[in-house]
Write a protein that holds these residues in place. Structure first.
Motif, mmCIF file in Angstrom:
data_model
loop_
_atom_site.group_PDB
_atom_site.id
_atom_site.type_symbol
_atom_site.label_atom_id
_atom_site.label_comp_id
_atom_site.label_asym_id
_atom_site.label_seq_id
_atom_site.Cartn_x
_atom_site.Cartn_y
_atom_site.Cartn_z
ATOM 1 N N PRO A 35 6.930 -4.435 -12.500
ATOM 2 C CA PRO A 35 6.370 -4.201 -11.169
ATOM 3 C C PRO A 35 4.854 -4.044 -11.186
ATOM 4 C CG PRO A 35 8.310 -2.832 -11.499
ATOM 5 C CD PRO A 35 8.002 -3.481 -12.831
ATOM 6 N N VAL A 36 4.231 -4.413 -10.102
ATOM 7 C CA VAL A 36 2.793 -4.241 -9.945
ATOM 8 C C VAL A 36 2.523 -2.753 -9.723
ATOM 9 C CG1 VAL A 36 0.810 -4.814 -8.487
ATOM 10 C CG2 VAL A 36 2.591 -6.541 -8.924
ATOM 11 N N ALA A 37 1.572 -2.211 -10.483
ATOM 12 C CA ALA A 37 1.267 -0.778 -10.372
ATOM 13 C C ALA A 37 0.645 -0.465 -9.011
ATOM 14 C CB ALA A 37 0.325 -0.346 -11.491
ATOM 15 N N TRP A 38 0.877 0.766 -8.568
ATOM 16 C CA TRP A 38 0.315 1.257 -7.307
ATOM 17 C C TRP A 38 -1.197 1.290 -7.396
ATOM 18 C CZ3 TRP A 38 2.508 2.383 -2.690
ATOM 19 C CH2 TRP A 38 1.819 3.204 -1.793
ATOM 20 N N ASP A 39 -1.869 0.862 -6.366
ATOM 21 C CA ASP A 39 -3.324 0.896 -6.308
ATOM 22 C C ASP A 39 -3.715 1.915 -5.235
ATOM 23 O OD1 ASP A 39 -6.012 0.566 -5.938
ATOM 24 O OD2 ASP A 39 -5.943 -1.632 -5.783
ATOM 25 N N ALA A 40 -4.215 3.090 -5.712
ATOM 26 C CA ALA A 40 -4.518 4.170 -4.765
ATOM 27 C C ALA A 40 -5.600 3.756 -3.770
ATOM 28 C CB ALA A 40 -4.948 5.424 -5.529
ATOM 29 N N SER A 41 -6.437 2.789 -4.151
ATOM 30 C CA SER A 41 -7.496 2.367 -3.226
ATOM 31 C C SER A 41 -6.952 1.391 -2.177
ATOM 32 C CB SER A 41 -8.646 1.713 -4.001
ATOM 33 O OG SER A 41 -8.220 0.467 -4.517
ATOM 34 N N ALA A 42 -5.748 0.906 -2.402
ATOM 35 C CA ALA A 42 -5.135 0.006 -1.420
ATOM 36 C C ALA A 42 -3.639 0.292 -1.365
ATOM 37 C CB ALA A 42 -5.396 -1.451 -1.780
ATOM 38 N N PRO A 43 -3.287 1.500 -0.854
ATOM 39 C CA PRO A 43 -1.872 1.886 -0.853
ATOM 40 C C PRO A 43 -1.010 0.908 -0.053
ATOM 41 C CG PRO A 43 -3.189 3.402 0.494
ATOM 42 C CD PRO A 43 -4.161 2.523 -0.229
ATOM 43 N N TYR A 44 0.193 0.706 -0.504
ATOM 44 C CA TYR A 44 1.181 -0.174 0.139
ATOM 45 C C TYR A 44 0.795 -1.658 0.060
ATOM 46 C CZ TYR A 44 2.355 4.368 2.063
ATOM 47 O OH TYR A 44 2.649 5.704 2.199
ATOM 48 N N ARG A 45 -0.256 -1.959 -0.698
ATOM 49 C CA ARG A 45 -0.626 -3.367 -0.820
ATOM 50 C C ARG A 45 0.515 -4.144 -1.480
ATOM 51 N NH1 ARG A 45 -5.960 -4.853 -3.950
ATOM 52 N NH2 ARG A 45 -4.686 -4.268 -5.738
ATOM 53 N N GLY A 46 0.779 -5.296 -0.955
ATOM 54 C CA GLY A 46 1.839 -6.131 -1.520
ATOM 55 C C GLY A 46 3.215 -5.814 -0.956
ATOM 56 N N LEU A 47 3.290 -4.745 -0.137
ATOM 57 C CA LEU A 47 4.557 -4.414 0.509
ATOM 58 C C LEU A 47 4.464 -4.832 1.977
ATOM 59 C CD1 LEU A 47 5.082 -0.805 -0.920
ATOM 60 C CD2 LEU A 47 5.622 -3.029 -1.962
ATOM 61 N N GLY A 48 5.599 -5.033 2.585
ATOM 62 C CA GLY A 48 5.548 -5.387 3.993
ATOM 63 C C GLY A 48 6.842 -5.995 4.473
ATOM 64 N N TYR A 49 6.810 -6.457 5.718
ATOM 65 C CA TYR A 49 7.991 -7.086 6.296
ATOM 66 C C TYR A 49 7.562 -8.291 7.109
ATOM 67 C CZ TYR A 49 6.742 -4.587 10.596
ATOM 68 O OH TYR A 49 6.091 -4.121 11.694
ATOM 69 N N ARG A 50 8.507 -9.001 7.620
ATOM 70 C CA ARG A 50 8.219 -10.304 8.235
ATOM 71 C C ARG A 50 8.809 -10.391 9.638
ATOM 72 N NH1 ARG A 50 10.178 -14.744 4.494
ATOM 73 N NH2 ARG A 50 7.982 -14.908 3.911
#
Ligand SMILES: [Cu+2]
Ligand SMILES: [Fe+2]
Lengths: 120, 297
Positions: free
Chosen positions: B261-276
């Motif tokens: 998994p891609v590690a969490w980026d605290a400077s861009a939280p929730y990046r790479g997550l989402g819905y359509r």
């Protein structure tokens, strides 16, 4: 000339090369490489063979039904406890051939993988 | 209207919050057979309830509720929501599996959209052939019709070998036989039906057989999950669109040795997550896709 087989015996520490059963094969005299499988690992997970060397992979699982899949060569086998699976690997050029378990076998399934290193 | 088939697919991709416009333009719908108004639906995927690695997602308990709230706050409510599998994160304990399914169902019931469809991923179903999943959500494959579109939910995960399997392929064949060659067909599935990246097992063992059954139909689009990122691919005239996860992102195929998994980026939280959100464009026989974030930036 040193035969490739002699050269390879003992390559890679921790490798379970079947040094005791080298030439018992009927047709051909391909080296048999034994791999054991259990949730969620193959032992060894890194297998080193020589470029141009055909080998037999003999894989035996000890706990539950799972799989062995080598996608680059489109080779796969079901692994059933008590039934060693045999796959013949034709001679390969140098490179890396990843393999993985392709039958969902539990919480660590997605990390159950290994690699065949083909060295020149 | 001539019957010339002008088929165009075009994708407009622009990073975060990207909108993908897909236009599959065939001969316009003949006649006025059904209520073919445009509508939209929402695809949520790979919520992996029960995953709890804070290095990957420190808000593992809050991301799904936030997504539910985000969908509820959409100014235009979708006609339905579709969850494309991996509702829960896998566990070897059957009781824990049911606890996770139960918690997931309770959170998903917070969606105000009246119609919600579900399907399993291998994390939900592969260890017991879909038994626990079915106790909570019923059938793992089915079809339904909505405003002139035929939706097919295909299960390529309950079989631990990641296959659709002969019985379901026969069911698919029979289901498709009720459709016309120009019917609007949407397929939901968890894993890619095509060989996306076999080295990471991003494939379905007999997916080519499912695609072969779909091929005679001119208007087929597939929406799936599993790979935790957007991917847009054509097999012939059939478009395949994978969705983001709502728990953790996975790397681009082959971009690194292991599929971690891609590690969490605290400077861009929730990046790479989402819905359509998917909007039908019936006149053009196409779909407009919008990738939406968990939290508005
Ligand atoms: Cu999955
Ligand atoms: Fe997933």
């Amino acid at each position: 000339m040193i035969s490739r087989r002699q050269f390879l015996i003992g390559l890679g520490g921790g490798m379970a090369i079947a040094a005791t059963t080298p030439l018992l094969m009927a047709a051909g005299s391909e080296r048999v490489i034994h791999i054991t499988a259990r949730r969620f690992e193959y032992t060894p997970s890194t297998v080193t063979i020589a470029a141009g060397e055909a080998v037999i992979l003999e894989i035996l699982v000890s706990d539950v039904v799972m799989g062995f899949n080598l996608p680059d060569l489109k080779l796969r086998a079901d692994l059933v406890p008590g039934q060693p699976a045999r796959l013949r690997l034709p001679p390969q050029p140098a490179g890396e051939l990843p393999f993985f378990c392709d039958v969902f076998c539990g919480s660590g399934h997605e990390n159950m993988n290994g690699v065949i290193k083909v060295v020149a | 209207m001539g019957n010339a088939i002008d088929r165009r697919e075009f994708f407009k991709l622009a990073g975060l919050g990207s909108v993908v416009l897909v236009s599959g333009c065939s001969n316009l719908m003949r006649g006025t057979n059904q209520a073919q108004q445009d509508f939209h639906f929402v695809q949520l995927s790979d919520t992996h309830w029960g995953f709890h690695d804070p290095a990957v997602n420190p808000d593992f308990g809050g991301t799904l509720p936030k997504a539910v709230a985000a969908v509820n706050s959409l100014s235009q409510q979708p006609d339905f929501v579709m969850f494309t599998g991996d509702l829960t994160h896998t566990t070897d304990d059957p009781a824990e599996r049911r606890r996770r399914l139960d918690e997931f169902r309770r959170i998903a019931s917070g969606l105000t959209v009246p119609v919600v469809h579900y399907m399993p991923g291998e994390h939900d179903a592969a260890l017991d052939n879909g038994k626990a999943y079915s106790e909570f959500f019923g059938a793992t494959h089915y079809s339904f019709d909505h405003k002139g579109v035929h939706f097919i939910v295909l299960d390529n995960v309950s079989d631990p070998t990641a296959a659709v399997g002969d019985p379901q392929l026969q069911w698919l064949k029979d289901d498709l036989a009720t459709q016309r060659p120009d019917s609007r067909i949407v397929v939901f599935t968890h894993r890619p039906l095509f060989d996306l990246y076999p080295r990471w097992d991003w494939a379905t063992r007999d997916g080519d057989r499912a695609i072969a059954l779909l091929m005679p139909y001119n208007n087929v689009t597939v929406f799936y999950g599993h790979i935790h990122q957007e991917n847009h691919h054509m097999t012939g005239h059939i478009a395949h669109h994978s969705a983001h996860s709502l728990m953790f992102a996975l790397p681009a195929p082959g971009s690194q040795p292991k599929r971690t998994p891609v590690a969490w980026d605290a400077s861009a939280p929730y990046r790479g997550l989402g819905y359509r959100r998917v909007r039908t464009e019936q006149a053009r026989a196409g779909y407009t896709l919008a990738e939406l974030p968990v939290v508005k930036g």
